[in-house]
Design an enzyme around this catalytic site. Structure first.
Site, short mmCIF file in Angstrom:
data_model
loop_
_atom_site.label_atom_id
_atom_site.label_comp_id
_atom_site.label_asym_id
_atom_site.label_seq_id
_atom_site.Cartn_x
_atom_site.Cartn_y
_atom_site.Cartn_z
N PHE A 114 8.04 -1.54 -1.13
CA PHE A 114 7.52 -2.78 -0.21
C PHE A 114 6.50 -3.22 -1.05
CE2 PHE A 114 9.20 -3.30 4.05
CZ PHE A 114 10.41 -2.25 3.89
N LYS A 125 6.21 -5.72 -9.78
CA LYS A 125 6.18 -4.40 -9.08
C LYS A 125 7.60 -3.90 -9.41
CE LYS A 125 2.39 -5.12 -6.16
NZ LYS A 125 1.73 -5.09 -4.94
N LYS A 180 7.83 -0.73 -11.83
CA LYS A 180 8.07 0.68 -11.01
C LYS A 180 9.43 1.10 -10.97
CE LYS A 180 4.10 -0.15 -8.06
NZ LYS A 180 3.20 0.23 -6.99
N ASN A 182 -6.61 1.23 5.61
CA ASN A 182 -5.95 -0.09 5.81
C ASN A 182 -5.41 -0.24 7.09
OD1 ASN A 182 -3.20 0.52 5.58
ND2 ASN A 182 -3.93 1.44 3.61
N LYS A 190 -22.75 13.66 5.98
CA LYS A 190 -22.71 12.22 6.53
C LYS A 190 -23.81 11.41 5.87
CE LYS A 190 -23.23 9.05 10.51
NZ LYS A 190 -23.96 9.12 11.76
#
Ligand code: PMT
Length: 401
Positions: free
Chosen positions: A327, A341, A345, A214, A293
């Site tokens: 976050f 969350k 958590k 990401n 690959k």
């Protein structure tokens, strides 16, 4: 914010060394941060760089002679006293062996050394010289005297020097001098605390040359690590792949995959008083890692993914008397998703982070978050620099502590 130097009066002392050119860049960085800078040069410094450069960039007259009339209209001031009194901080960069010897022995025979006798503000000395001079016994004695007297010494870097020798003596880069200035000015409210920060993306390999990842740049996590170090914490930063330089005085552990990040975090979690997870960990990884690959062939191929362990959730389960901060990167239902969350958590704080605009979230220098707390209160913060957000988050953590 406690470490801001906006509107602070800074005296920048420049001595005669080859590194004097770097003080121009330092001046520009200080200006950029909104500081008001006055430059005092030694006579020798003028052999390396002209006062006009500093005058143009600082917007202030430059002082290089105790008896010089620098305010051409009306200069009735006793400059070395006025400038010393006004100073919030003094930086001497580069500081030669000569100026260090003079200050250590209370000698005042020019504009800069005379001003130094009158200064009560914090002083950063940035020694820069030949390696042999830096190792010289008389010089070491003088530097040690200054350290004992409370001067903050920014250690020189080791490397190839202008004279051809190699070793310690090189003036640190201006951004690193600025970093040490912020360190010197910060309140040490995290002294004796151990802070564990995660940052950046993870990479989940598909084949030897491809991976799932990401756009996390690591900036948010690195800002937090830096800010915690400035506030006196012992910081461990566990980072996925980024292009960022390691923060000064922070232990950096580099990882690639979510599994590696999990291992590194669990190894270090016991020690930490505060854990802040800004890393954008891949939720899934390919089931199979191809040895070679993957060749282009069929029009469509499938990639099977397997869920990665939720590191933060596991930390929440295992935590003992620790502050746990997460976050939540969201593109919709920001606060509802973040709230889930926070509870799932077992976090103390979660920063709900809107990531679908260019000035917030991935890659940007700025960020916009809503802080959600365990006690169900919340705080929407305006968009701000990640460096500033890091300090606000630490302010809130200090309050909980
Ligand atoms: O790096 P930058 O370019 O500066 O960008 C910053 C950021 C956008 C990455 C950062 O501000 C941010 O929002 N980080 C959290 C990204 C994320 O993974 O969010 P999430 O909602 O998927 O995860 C929630 C929390 O669980 C996070 O603290 C994450 O670290 C943690 N997590 C997630 C998955 C997983 N397998 N293990 C975890 O520990």
């Amino acid at each position: 914010m406690q470490t801001k130097i906006e509107n602070k009066n800074i005296v920048l002392g420049v001595c005669g060394g080859i590194a004097a050119y770097k003080s121009v860049e330092l001046l520009r960085l200080l200006n950029k941060q909104g500081a008001k800078v006055r430059v005092v040069m030694t006579q020798n410094a003028r052999s390396f760089i002209g006062p006009l450069t500093f005058e143009a960039l600082s917007g202030n007259p430059v002082c290089f002679d105790l008896f010089q009339n620098i305010d051409r209209k009306n200069d009735a001031s006793i400059r070395h006293i006025d400038w010393a009194r006004d100073a919030d901080v003094v930086i001497i960069a580069p500081a030669t062996a000569n100026i260090i010897g003079k200050i250590a022995n209370g000698i005042a025979d020019d504009a800069l050394t005379t001003l130094m006798l009158a200064v009560t503000a914090p002083v950063l000395l940035c020694p820069s010289m030949n390696t042999q001079m830096y190792a010289n016994k008389a010089f070491c004695r003088n530097l040690s005297t200054l350290r004992d007297d409370g001067y903050f010494i920014v250690e020189p870097e080791a490397g190839e020097l202008a004279c051809g020798d190699s070793g310690p003596g090189r003036l640190p880069e201006p951004k690193d001098i600025l970093d040490r200035l912020l360190y010197r000015l910060a309140q040490k409210d995290l002294k004796n605390k151990k802070v564990l920060v995660t940052a950046g993306p993870t990479r989940e390999p598909i084949d030897p040359v491809r991976f799932i990842s990401n756009p996390s740049s690591g900036k948010m996590g690195y800002s937090i690590a830096k800010a915690a170090e400035h506030r006196g914490a012992k910081v461990v930063l566990i980072s996925g792949p980024t292009n960022l330089l390691d923060p000064i005085n922070v232990e950096v552990i580099k990882v690639e995959t979510a599994k590696e990040m999990a291992r590194a975090v669990f190894e270090r979690m016991e020690d930490a008083n505060i854990i802040i997870k800004t890393a954008a960990v891949s939720d899934y990884r390919p089931v199979k890692l191809e040895k070679q690959k993957i060749k282009k062939g069929k029009d469509e191929i499938s990639l099977f993914l397997k869920k990665n362990q939720d590191i933060l959730k596991e930390l929440g389960r295992k935590k003992k008397d620790q502050i746990l901060v997460g976050f939540a990167a969201e593109t919709e239902n920001l606060e509802i998703n973040a709230e889930k969350k926070l509870a799932e958590k077992k976090l103390d704080i979660i920063a709900a982070n809107l990531v679908n605009r260019s000035s917030s979230g991935f890659g940007s220098d700025t960020n916009k978050v809503v802080l959600l707390y365990k006690d169900k209160t919340r705080e929407a913060l305006p968009e701000m620099l990640k460096d500033d957000l890091a300090h606000i988050l630490l302010d809130r953590i200090v309050k909980i502590l």
